[in-house]
Design a protein around this motif. Structure first.
Motif, mmCIF file in Angstrom:
data_model
loop_
_atom_site.group_PDB
_atom_site.id
_atom_site.type_symbol
_atom_site.label_atom_id
_atom_site.label_comp_id
_atom_site.label_asym_id
_atom_site.label_seq_id
_atom_site.Cartn_x
_atom_site.Cartn_y
_atom_site.Cartn_z
ATOM 1 N N ALA A 72 0.845 -1.193 0.000
ATOM 2 C CA ALA A 72 0.000 0.000 0.000
ATOM 3 C C ALA A 72 0.885 1.250 0.000
ATOM 4 C CB ALA A 72 -0.897 -0.018 1.237
ATOM 5 N N PRO A 73 0.298 2.407 -0.263
ATOM 6 C CA PRO A 73 1.087 3.646 -0.270
ATOM 7 C C PRO A 73 1.819 3.903 1.047
ATOM 8 C CG PRO A 73 -1.035 4.037 -1.287
ATOM 9 C CD PRO A 73 -1.077 2.644 -0.705
ATOM 10 N N GLY A 86 6.500 3.136 6.944
ATOM 11 C CA GLY A 86 7.128 3.879 5.872
ATOM 12 C C GLY A 86 6.216 4.037 4.680
ATOM 13 N N ALA A 87 6.602 4.969 3.845
ATOM 14 C CA ALA A 87 5.865 5.221 2.614
ATOM 15 C C ALA A 87 6.401 4.319 1.507
ATOM 16 C CB ALA A 87 6.021 6.690 2.210
ATOM 17 N N ARG A 125 11.707 1.818 -2.724
ATOM 18 C CA ARG A 125 12.128 1.116 -3.941
ATOM 19 C C ARG A 125 13.645 0.916 -3.968
ATOM 20 N NH1 ARG A 125 7.264 2.923 -5.379
ATOM 21 N NH2 ARG A 125 6.165 2.009 -7.144
ATOM 22 N N ALA A 126 14.387 1.869 -3.444
ATOM 23 C CA ALA A 126 15.848 1.748 -3.403
ATOM 24 C C ALA A 126 16.289 0.659 -2.418
ATOM 25 C CB ALA A 126 16.480 3.086 -3.030
ATOM 26 N N GLY A 152 0.379 -3.925 6.288
ATOM 27 C CA GLY A 152 1.050 -4.205 7.542
ATOM 28 C C GLY A 152 1.520 -5.643 7.577
ATOM 29 N N TYR A 153 2.529 -5.886 8.394
ATOM 30 C CA TYR A 153 3.016 -7.258 8.544
ATOM 31 C C TYR A 153 3.666 -7.440 9.900
ATOM 32 C CZ TYR A 153 7.381 -5.059 7.037
ATOM 33 O OH TYR A 153 8.464 -4.217 6.916
#
Length: 148
Positions: free
Chosen positions: A39-40, A53-54, A60-61, A132-133
């Motif tokens: 999710a965003p 986090g976003a 992505r990095a 979430g996890y």
């Protein structure tokens, strides 16, 4: 199987394939595909604490760095051995995912680290996304197997 469960299962089938592909030699990384599973904004919790986090360029990095670390400790495969979906309402579910991380350590010994992660999934915007996890202590598991 309900529509929600079908979407959740498809999400993890694709996520597992991308994770396994990233551990191959040479690695086949699909950063955009992995990021699309989230999710965003999302949160995670482990015995080491809670983080959030976003889903942005910084996230992505980090994706290839995470896979590079798994590869560096001898990771060969990441596969799902079991998946249970518990529907919470019409657009939310918890996915209990039993993972198997196959490795060959620096001494040339092969083994497996098995663990269960719990993922909170939404389909509020139509597509299944992890928001979430909850994970076990990955660092300790790697130490227990002599990987770090």
């Amino acid at each position: 199987m309900t529509k929600l469960e079908t979407k959740v299962r498809a999400l993890f089938d694709a996520y597992a394939k991308r994770s396994d592909d990233a551990l191959q030699d040479p690695p086949r990384e699909d950063v955009d595909g992995v990021a699309a599973a989230f999710a965003p904004y999302f949160v995670g919790s482990s015995p080491r604490g809670v983080m959030g986090g976003a889903n942005d360029e910084q996230f992505r990095a980090m994706i290839p760095k995470g896979f590079a670390r798994y590869h560096a400790v001898g990771g060969k495969h990441m596969t799902i051995k079991g998946l249970k979906v518990t529907e919470l309402d019409h657009c939310h579910a918890i996915a209990d995912v039993d993972w198997d991380f196959a490795y060959t350590n620096k001494a040339g010994q092969s083994g497996h680290v098995t663990f269960t992660n719990f993922y909170f999934v939404t389909t509020a915007d139509g597509a299944a996304k992890v928001f979430g996890y909850v994970t076990p202590d990955e660092e300790q598991a790697m130490r227990d197997h002599g990987l770090i």
